[in-house]
Design a protein around this motif. Structure first.
Motif, mmCIF file in Angstrom:
data_model
loop_
_atom_site.group_PDB
_atom_site.id
_atom_site.type_symbol
_atom_site.label_atom_id
_atom_site.label_comp_id
_atom_site.label_asym_id
_atom_site.label_seq_id
_atom_site.Cartn_x
_atom_site.Cartn_y
_atom_site.Cartn_z
ATOM 1 N N MET A 70 103.677 32.851 48.655
ATOM 2 C CA MET A 70 104.284 32.797 49.975
ATOM 3 C C MET A 70 105.797 32.910 49.848
ATOM 4 O O MET A 70 106.442 32.133 49.160
ATOM 5 N N LEU A 71 106.359 33.921 50.554
ATOM 6 C CA LEU A 71 107.804 34.113 50.546
ATOM 7 C C LEU A 71 108.467 33.568 51.806
ATOM 8 O O LEU A 71 109.583 33.043 51.744
ATOM 9 N N TYR A 72 107.759 33.697 52.931
ATOM 10 C CA TYR A 72 108.373 33.275 54.203
ATOM 11 C C TYR A 72 107.270 33.064 55.243
ATOM 12 O O TYR A 72 106.237 33.756 55.224
ATOM 13 N N HIS A 73 107.512 32.134 56.131
ATOM 14 C CA HIS A 73 106.549 31.875 57.225
ATOM 15 C C HIS A 73 107.326 31.507 58.481
ATOM 16 O O HIS A 73 108.269 30.720 58.434
ATOM 17 N N LYS A 74 106.874 32.097 59.578
ATOM 18 C CA LYS A 74 107.502 31.810 60.864
ATOM 19 C C LYS A 74 106.403 31.682 61.915
ATOM 20 O O LYS A 74 105.558 32.583 62.073
ATOM 21 N N GLY A 75 106.414 30.565 62.660
ATOM 22 C CA GLY A 75 105.419 30.348 63.710
ATOM 23 C C GLY A 75 104.627 29.074 63.460
ATOM 24 O O GLY A 75 104.992 28.234 62.621
ATOM 25 N N ASP A 76 103.518 28.939 64.182
ATOM 26 C CA ASP A 76 102.648 27.772 64.027
ATOM 27 C C ASP A 76 101.255 28.244 63.629
ATOM 28 O O ASP A 76 101.058 29.400 63.260
ATOM 29 N N GLY A 88 102.917 42.835 43.095
ATOM 30 C CA GLY A 88 104.150 43.609 43.122
ATOM 31 C C GLY A 88 104.441 44.234 44.477
ATOM 32 O O GLY A 88 105.363 45.074 44.567
ATOM 33 N N LYS A 89 103.700 43.863 45.493
ATOM 34 C CA LYS A 89 103.920 44.402 46.840
ATOM 35 C C LYS A 89 104.262 43.268 47.803
ATOM 36 O O LYS A 89 103.896 42.123 47.587
ATOM 37 N N LYS A 90 104.951 43.664 48.877
ATOM 38 C CA LYS A 90 105.233 42.710 49.945
ATOM 39 C C LYS A 90 104.200 42.932 51.064
ATOM 40 O O LYS A 90 104.098 44.043 51.606
ATOM 41 N N VAL A 91 103.459 41.881 51.337
ATOM 42 C CA VAL A 91 102.394 41.944 52.339
ATOM 43 C C VAL A 91 102.733 41.011 53.501
ATOM 44 O O VAL A 91 103.061 39.845 53.288
ATOM 45 N N MET A 92 102.657 41.563 54.708
ATOM 46 C CA MET A 92 102.996 40.803 55.919
ATOM 47 C C MET A 92 101.697 40.499 56.700
ATOM 48 O O MET A 92 100.889 41.405 56.939
ATOM 49 N N TYR A 95 99.490 37.236 62.993
ATOM 50 C CA TYR A 95 98.269 36.630 63.549
ATOM 51 C C TYR A 95 98.562 35.999 64.910
ATOM 52 O O TYR A 95 99.723 35.676 65.236
ATOM 53 N N ASN A 96 97.477 35.835 65.711
ATOM 54 C CA ASN A 96 97.464 35.058 66.971
ATOM 55 C C ASN A 96 96.011 34.667 67.245
ATOM 56 O O ASN A 96 95.103 35.070 66.488
ATOM 57 N N PRO A 97 95.690 33.944 68.282
ATOM 58 C CA PRO A 97 94.301 33.502 68.518
ATOM 59 C C PRO A 97 93.322 34.651 68.728
ATOM 60 O O PRO A 97 92.109 34.483 68.481
ATOM 61 N N ILE A 98 93.784 35.816 69.109
ATOM 62 C CA ILE A 98 92.878 36.924 69.401
ATOM 63 C C ILE A 98 92.604 37.766 68.162
ATOM 64 O O ILE A 98 91.484 38.192 67.893
ATOM 65 N N GLY A 99 93.665 38.062 67.365
ATOM 66 C CA GLY A 99 93.474 38.928 66.204
ATOM 67 C C GLY A 99 94.551 38.721 65.150
ATOM 68 O O GLY A 99 95.525 37.985 65.346
ATOM 69 N N SER A 100 94.359 39.391 64.036
ATOM 70 C CA SER A 100 95.327 39.319 62.924
ATOM 71 C C SER A 100 95.363 40.663 62.200
ATOM 72 O O SER A 100 94.439 41.472 62.345
ATOM 73 N N LEU A 101 96.419 40.817 61.404
ATOM 74 C CA LEU A 101 96.611 42.106 60.741
ATOM 75 C C LEU A 101 97.425 41.927 59.472
ATOM 76 O O LEU A 101 98.436 41.225 59.467
ATOM 77 N N TYR A 102 96.927 42.532 58.386
ATOM 78 C CA TYR A 102 97.677 42.550 57.137
ATOM 79 C C TYR A 102 98.389 43.898 57.003
ATOM 80 O O TYR A 102 97.781 44.959 57.160
ATOM 81 N N LEU A 103 99.711 43.839 56.665
ATOM 82 C CA LEU A 103 100.516 45.051 56.572
ATOM 83 C C LEU A 103 101.244 45.096 55.226
ATOM 84 O O LEU A 103 101.732 44.078 54.741
ATOM 85 N N GLU A 104 101.284 46.251 54.642
ATOM 86 C CA GLU A 104 102.037 46.459 53.382
ATOM 87 C C GLU A 104 103.394 47.088 53.701
ATOM 88 O O GLU A 104 103.455 48.121 54.398
ATOM 89 N N ASP A 105 104.439 46.458 53.223
ATOM 90 C CA ASP A 105 105.790 46.958 53.467
ATOM 91 C C ASP A 105 106.063 48.155 52.536
ATOM 92 O O ASP A 105 105.963 48.044 51.318
ATOM 93 N N LEU A 106 106.420 49.296 53.139
ATOM 94 C CA LEU A 106 106.652 50.517 52.378
ATOM 95 C C LEU A 106 108.134 50.828 52.174
ATOM 96 O O LEU A 106 108.462 51.801 51.469
ATOM 97 N N GLU A 107 108.975 50.030 52.741
ATOM 98 C CA GLU A 107 110.412 50.364 52.687
ATOM 99 C C GLU A 107 110.987 50.063 51.296
ATOM 100 O O GLU A 107 110.770 48.995 50.733
#
Length: 389
Positions: A70-76, A88-92, A95-107
């Protein structure tokens, strides 16, 4: 070393500074991405990589395992986003009560890559410059090692050649100094040996005379011994003062006939024809007068004493002085650069006392005055040729 420290210091400074700016920029991106995707997740819209292209991220289909950091967390617990480091990748994770999503940072952080590239090139150039400089300075390091050896008594010359004339000049000056030091040491060592040897003969005679009954004759004999010692000491004094000043002797002109007149008075020559000159009117010798007097006195004294007809001839031609007499060959060739003046006892000349003091004086005084001396022996004639260098 200073430039290396400066390069590493600047590298670290710009890296930390750019890393801080990049972290701030990325956090702003992540907030923007999370804020943009929250409404989409709440409405359960489907999201594709094409939709995420403008955010420079893509869908990460694999859920990070427990090894993810874990590098950073924001929210509840209901709504927010988290940032992980996984394989070796940054994964974001958004999430919310309806859905969630995993994203790979390409920058990619091209600014950091540029900083690393620039300073890596500078460090490489610094390394190359160091190696080249070290190679260029190798001759100077060799000279420094020779100086260290010289402190321990090693007076060998430096055999170094370089494409840089400054280093060659240093090498030449060092070798010149070494040759001069070696010359002084060898000459003074031989000088001291000869001094001790030459003093033994008159002192032995004096001790022998002291054993005789006191008489006028004994007194005269002892007086003669003391005169001989005094003459020798004066000669030694003159040589000792000038032996180390061969580069400071001024080339003053001296007429040969004038020098011969003074020398003849000290030799007490009774036969006016004993010293014969030919073509020497107006002939001039250059250098120190005292040295020439000592030199000519020894040459003429030996020539008259050991010549079979007790005569010596001086001939001046082609700016050279030829001194010749009939006699036996010299025990050593004084035209050579001799390192040892100890004469071979099996081949001792009848005029030799063991160290060839007279020959030593002749050679050194000629050289000190900037002349060369050559020796030949033909048809029972001993010939010394004195000529300018």
């Amino acid at each position: 070393m200073i430039s290396l420290v400066v390069i590493l210091g600047l590298w670290g400074f710009f890296y930390i500074r750019q890393k801080h700016l990049q972290d701030e920029h990325n956090m702003a991106r992540y907030f923007s991405i999370a804020s943009s995707l929250q409404p989409v997740l709440l409405q359960s819209f489907s999201v594709s990589d094409e939709d995420l292209k403008e955010y420079n991220v893509k869908i990460f289909t694999q859920k990070p395992s427990s090894e993810a950091k874990m590098l950073y967390h924001k929210g509840d617990e209901f709504k927010g986003f988290s940032l992980f480091s996984y394989q070796g990748k940054k994964v974001m994770y958004v999430y919310n009560p309806i859905g969630s999503l995993y994203l790979e940072d390409l920058e990619e952080d091209y600014a950091l890559i540029l900083i690393h590239s620039i300073f890596a090139i500078l460090l490489g150039l610094q390394t190359i410059l160091f190696m080249v400089s070290k190679k260029m300075l190798t001759p100077l390091m060799d000279v420094e090692r020779h100086f260290t050896r010289m402190e321990g008594g090693d007076y060998s010359e430096v055999a170094i050649t370089s494409q840089y004339k400054e280093i060659n000049q240093i090498t030449h000056s060092y070798n010149k100094a070494i040759r001069h030091i070696s010359y002084l040491l060898e000459t003074r060592e031989m000088f001291n040996k000869i001094f001790m040897h030459e003093m033994k003969t008159p002192l032995a005679k004096g001790m022998f005379y002291l054993k005789n009954e006191p008489s006028l004759k004994t007194h005269e004999q002892i007086h003669t011994v003391f005169e001989a010692i005094n003459t020798q000491l004066n000669t030694f004094k003159t040589l000792e003062e000038l032996i180390g000043k061969n580069e400071t002797i001024l080339p003053h002109p001296h007429a040969l006939n004038s020098l011969l007149e003074e020398v003849s008075q000290t030799l007490h020559v009774k036969d006016t024809d004993a010293i014969q000159t030919k073509g020497c009117e107006g002939y001039t010798l250059y250098g120190d007068k005292e040295l020439w007097l000592v030199c000519l006195k020894n040459i003429l004294d030996n020539a008259l004493q050991y010549s079979k007809n007790h005569t010596v001839s001086l001939t001046c031609k082609e700016n050279k002085l030829y001194i010749s007499n009939v006699g036996e060959p010299l025990p050593i060739d004084i035209s050579q650069n001799l390192h040892s003046w100890k004469l071979d006892k099996t081949q001792r000349h009848k005029s030799s006392t063991g160290y060839g003091f007279g020959l030593f004086i002749i050679q050194k005084t000629v050289h000190l005055n900037g002349y060369t001396i050559d020796y030949t022996y033909e048809n029972a004639h001993v010939t010394l040729i004195i000529s300018p260098k």
